[in-house]
Write a protein that holds these residues in place. Structure first.
Motif, PDB file in Angstrom:
ATOM      1  N   TYR A 126      34.990  16.391  37.741  1.00 19.81           N
ATOM      2  CA  TYR A 126      35.034  17.846  37.902  1.00 19.81           C
ATOM      3  C   TYR A 126      33.645  18.417  38.137  1.00 19.81           C
ATOM      4  N   LEU A 127      32.645  17.806  37.524  1.00 19.06           N
ATOM      5  CA  LEU A 127      31.273  18.241  37.730  1.00 19.06           C
ATOM      6  C   LEU A 127      30.850  18.034  39.190  1.00 19.06           C
ATOM      7  N   LEU A 128      31.229  16.902  39.766  1.00 22.30           N
ATOM      8  CA  LEU A 128      30.908  16.649  41.174  1.00 22.30           C
ATOM      9  C   LEU A 128      31.607  17.662  42.086  1.00 22.30           C
ATOM     10  N   TRP A 129      32.868  17.962  41.789  1.00 28.05           N
ATOM     11  CA  TRP A 129      33.581  18.962  42.590  1.00 28.05           C
ATOM     12  C   TRP A 129      32.933  20.335  42.460  1.00 28.05           C
ATOM     13  N   LEU A 130      32.483  20.667  41.264  1.00 26.78           N
ATOM     14  CA  LEU A 130      31.814  21.945  41.041  1.00 26.78           C
ATOM     15  C   LEU A 130      30.507  22.011  41.829  1.00 26.78           C
TER      16      LEU A 130
ATOM     17  N   PHE B 124      31.343  22.471  45.497  1.00 32.52           N
ATOM     18  CA  PHE B 124      31.777  23.838  45.770  1.00 32.52           C
ATOM     19  C   PHE B 124      30.593  24.797  45.781  1.00 32.52           C
ATOM     20  N   LEU B 125      29.683  24.660  44.810  1.00 31.61           N
ATOM     21  CA  LEU B 125      28.513  25.537  44.758  1.00 31.61           C
ATOM     22  C   LEU B 125      27.609  25.330  45.985  1.00 31.61           C
ATOM     23  N   LEU B 126      27.452  24.090  46.412  1.00 31.42           N
ATOM     24  CA  LEU B 126      26.660  23.821  47.617  1.00 31.42           C
ATOM     25  C   LEU B 126      27.315  24.435  48.850  1.00 31.42           C
TER      26      LEU B 126
ATOM     27  N   LEU C  10      25.673  27.359  51.193  1.00 36.83           N
ATOM     28  CA  LEU C  10      25.489  27.215  52.638  1.00 36.83           C
ATOM     29  C   LEU C  10      26.323  28.220  53.429  1.00 36.83           C
ATOM     30  N   PHE C  11      27.523  28.523  52.950  1.00 37.65           N
ATOM     31  CA  PHE C  11      28.357  29.511  53.620  1.00 37.65           C
ATOM     32  C   PHE C  11      27.721  30.902  53.545  1.00 37.65           C
ATOM     33  N   GLY C  12      27.183  31.235  52.379  1.00 42.82           N
ATOM     34  CA  GLY C  12      26.481  32.518  52.236  1.00 42.82           C
ATOM     35  C   GLY C  12      25.258  32.594  53.125  1.00 42.82           C
ATOM     36  N   PHE C  13      24.533  31.470  53.245  1.00 44.20           N
ATOM     37  CA  PHE C  13      23.383  31.416  54.151  1.00 44.20           C
ATOM     38  C   PHE C  13      23.819  31.666  55.586  1.00 44.20           C
ATOM     39  N   ALA C  14      24.917  31.032  55.988  1.00 46.40           N
ATOM     40  CA  ALA C  14      25.405  31.199  57.359  1.00 46.40           C
ATOM     41  C   ALA C  14      25.856  32.636  57.619  1.00 46.40           C
ATOM     42  N   MET C  15      26.494  33.258  56.653  1.00 47.21           N
ATOM     43  CA  MET C  15      26.963  34.628  56.841  1.00 47.21           C
ATOM     44  C   MET C  15      25.800  35.627  56.883  1.00 47.21           C
ATOM     45  N   ASN C  16      24.765  35.366  56.108  1.00 46.46           N
ATOM     46  CA  ASN C  16      23.614  36.266  56.112  1.00 46.46           C
ATOM     47  C   ASN C  16      22.723  36.077  57.341  1.00 46.46           C
ATOM     48  N   ASN C  17      22.878  34.971  58.034  1.00 47.43           N
ATOM     49  CA  ASN C  17      22.068  34.700  59.220  1.00 47.43           C
ATOM     50  C   ASN C  17      22.958  34.600  60.459  1.00 47.43           C
ATOM     51  N   ALA C  18      23.870  35.528  60.591  1.00 42.43           N
ATOM     52  CA  ALA C  18      24.786  35.527  61.719  1.00 42.43           C
ATOM     53  C   ALA C  18      24.236  36.323  62.906  1.00 42.43           C
TER      54      ALA C  18
END
Length: 101
Positions: free
Chosen positions: A3-7, A10-12, A16-24
């Motif tokens: 579960y720690l690996l999945w967490l 997910f956080l990574l 990265l998704f937030g980075f992509a959305m902020n640099n669109a």
């Protein structure tokens, strides 16, 4: 642990998704002869990252192939050096006499 690996994954992904959305915002790459390419910054970074990783793997591939060939040759040499000697036929004059029963 699972579960720690999945967490962590997910956080990574969220980071990265937030980075992509902020640099669109679109950026322009200008090439020779007046050719230009417009794409989101995140996409440009991703394309160049993937291209760099592919070139790195391609550069290392020649070394890996050469080492595999050398390893195969060394294994073959080891097999020939450690092969047991061919069995020698026993000398009939040196054999113990057998009972004629």
């Amino acid at each position: 642990m699972r579960y720690l690996l999945w967490l962590i994954k997910f956080l990574l992904f969220a980071l990265l998704f937030g980075f992509a959305m902020n640099n669109a915002d679109p950026v322009s790459l200008r090439f020779f002869l007046g050719y230009a390419w417009q794409a989101p910054l995140a996409l440009v970074l991703l394309v160049f990252f993937v291209a760099g990783a592919a070139l790195g793997v391609l550069a290392a591939l020649a070394q890996v192939v050469r080492q595999r060939r050398e390893l195969a040759a060394l294994r073959k040499e080891l097999r020939t050096r450690t092969a047991p000697p061919a069995p020698v036929a026993p000398d009939p004059l040196l054999e113990q006499p057998r009972d004629a029963v």
